[in-house]
Design an enzyme around this catalytic site. Sequence first.
Site, PDB file in Angstrom:
ATOM      1  CG  ASP A   7      -2.555   5.600   0.808  1.00  0.00           C
ATOM      2  OD1 ASP A   7      -1.919   6.255  -0.036  1.00  0.00           O
ATOM      3  OD2 ASP A   7      -3.769   5.367   0.738  1.00  0.00           O
ATOM      4  CB  SER A  61      -0.877  -0.008   1.252  1.00  0.00           C
ATOM      5  OG  SER A  61      -1.294   1.297   1.556  1.00  0.00           O
TER       6      SER A  61
END
Length: 737
Positions: free
Chosen positions: A168, A166
Amino acid sequence: VKMSSMDLEKLKMTGAGRAIAVLTSGGDAQGMNAAVRAVTRMGIYVGAKVYLIYEGYQGLVDGGDNIKLAHWHSVTNIIQQGGTVIGSARCKAFTTREGRLAAAFNLVKKGITNLCVCGGDGSLTGANLFRTEWSSLLEELVQKGRITDTMAKQHNHLNIVGLVGSIDNDFCGTDMTIGADSALHRIMEIIDAIMTTAQSHQRTFVLEVMGRHCGYLALVSALASGADWLFIPEAPPQEGWEDRMCARLEGSRIKGSRLNIIIVAEGAVDIHGKPIPSTYVKDLVVKRLGYDTRVTVLGHVQRGGTPSAFDRILSSKLGVEAVIALMEASPTTPACAIGLSGNHPVRLPLMECVEMTKLVQTAMNEKRFDEAIKLRGGSLVKVSSIHIIFNQAHDLMILFFSVQIIKKEAKSKDFPAGVLRTTGTSTSFLTLPNKHMEKIVETIAKFNISALLVIGGFEGYEGVLQLFEARSRYDELCIPMCVIPATISNNVPGTDFSLGADTAVNAGCDKIKQSATGTKRRVFVVETMGGFCGYLATCTGIAVGADAAYIFEDPFNIHDLKTNVDHLTEKMKKDIQRGLVLRNEKCHENYTTDFIHKLYSSEGKGVFDCRVNVLGHLQQGGAPSPFDRNFGTKLGVRAVQWISERLTENFRQDRVFANSPETACVLGLNRKVIAFSPVTDLKAETDFEHRMPKVQWWFKLRPMLKMLAKYQTSFCEYVPGEIEHVTRRSISIDSGF
Ligand SMILES: *[C@@H]1O[C@H](CO)[C@@H](O)[C@H](O)[C@H]1NC(C)=O
Ligand SMILES: *[C@@H]1O[C@H](CO)[C@@H](O)[C@H](O)[C@H]1NC(C)=O
């Protein structure tokens, strides 16, 4: 829980007769390929069959050609590629029981009972549900006559391991997710480009970066670029922020800044939960201040490009650990996710981490923002606390400023070389304090210097050690002294990383990529820097997927060289057209780069040719990596805090008198925490002749490097990751990195 080497030898056998499947799911992230490669090769290494599942869960549901048996070379030359070569699709079918039933059938048919999923928290939750349902799915398949009772019994348990991919960095329990560092590279490249081109105009840039629920990318980008203002979902600005932001922008214009940078995470909200779009921020600046303002939405660019060295090494470590976790799993062990703590792989209870990640969202939805940040744990808390310090602690900034002044004055007045250098390479750092002690003491007295901050490499540390040892002779040296390790060689005792090392590994990867493209049947021998220390060669080797990396600390002989020549010859026959061998500059006094070049050229005659590339100072150049900027900021803040505390503590009778060992330290990352180690304690751990620590943590990456290159190795030296408890980590705000 550590396994003994004995168990690891057994590991090789436990893989036999077992099958592992790997898939990537959700949004793609750079570094996923390195993870797929590591899982595949480690799986084959332990004797298991490895299957690649194409198109994520959709491929698992559809079966057929989407599930392919992998060979060693199925994953050759993918480590440097962005995205995921096995594809990743959003899959509706897998959210239904029918879809999962089809998936279970496809796995059982191939004898697969081990599944490694690389994706975000949604993908990992899906995997866990699949595992929980597994026996009932098999029952249904038996009832429907699709599999036999015996087959169901043979495959009665599904092991799951998750790798968090991910960009993020939004998963609780791990310090870094796969892809976040590469995304930071993309963001910093763009900010750097803006900064160099925009200096000629007075301009304000509003940059929108990814992060719907997690402000990590925005926060680190803001710190690394010295942004004027930052909006992240976890820390909404208090009422009246519009006035304060405009005042801040005006303030920096008055101080002479020609460029303002405002960073907005895409999920930024105000305290009422109302989104703050980047266009709103722009309009505000234009309306109130009349500044020329541009909005840049970085969007998909952040997922693009080649993975950073950090992500490639991270994914390799986590992938190897994932296979070990699968081999060790029993029906009673809960599904785990492999995370990173400091720079070590750890096994985390998958569902607890997912739950925690959800709690963060709930806390944010309910506007309990402080709690959200605490729950988030990992790097976010640490970075955000620094951000708060930068914004609020004026005392600290003033102190920092005055330390700078001391340094500037001292330098301009011909201060002896060897102390008080803010930058500089190990080669330009010629004199150690011992030769000039009288003069140094004189200067310290003359300028009334009450603390010393040394940013430097091995000599910086050795210099402070000498000053410390001279304290008994000179009261002037009884002042707090702190070393911030900064050298691309990463050979300073007392820290796992030194500033510049990550940048150098990235630079090495870039140079190797440039020289090695478009050539066939060629072996590159690449010489890396680092003195006697093999860190650069080893980590660059892992990041580029080198066939071998020769270093001083891991002695080798002519048989090892021959084994590698044979391996390369085999590789060329299999149509793999490229070989890559790294050699640390001082790895062997007689087996020089030239020797290896000639040896390979002769032995490879007719099969491959051999070229030499000496990276040399190319590794020192270039813009600092996001990791180094972030790490440097953290170390700088901690060092100045520490100095300020020591000054207060040791102030007696109108002067500073610090003579305890705890007042002369190296600051660095120790496993999981940023810590100060007294130089005198580090002395026993130092190999002064070869200028490096006696024990180097990264040495245990060597077996992994060799294994991933299919180089002769015994994996019994590999130390597997520990089992980590999420709850404790999430509240240890100050520890870690
Ligand atoms: C290199 O060769 C010299 C002789 O020229 C020898 O004395 C030395 O031990 C060799 N070094 C190593 C590391 O084998
Ligand atoms: C030297 O520093 C001390 C405090 O550390 C201060 O009290 C003193 O006035 C300073 N002397 C000079 C000459 O600056």
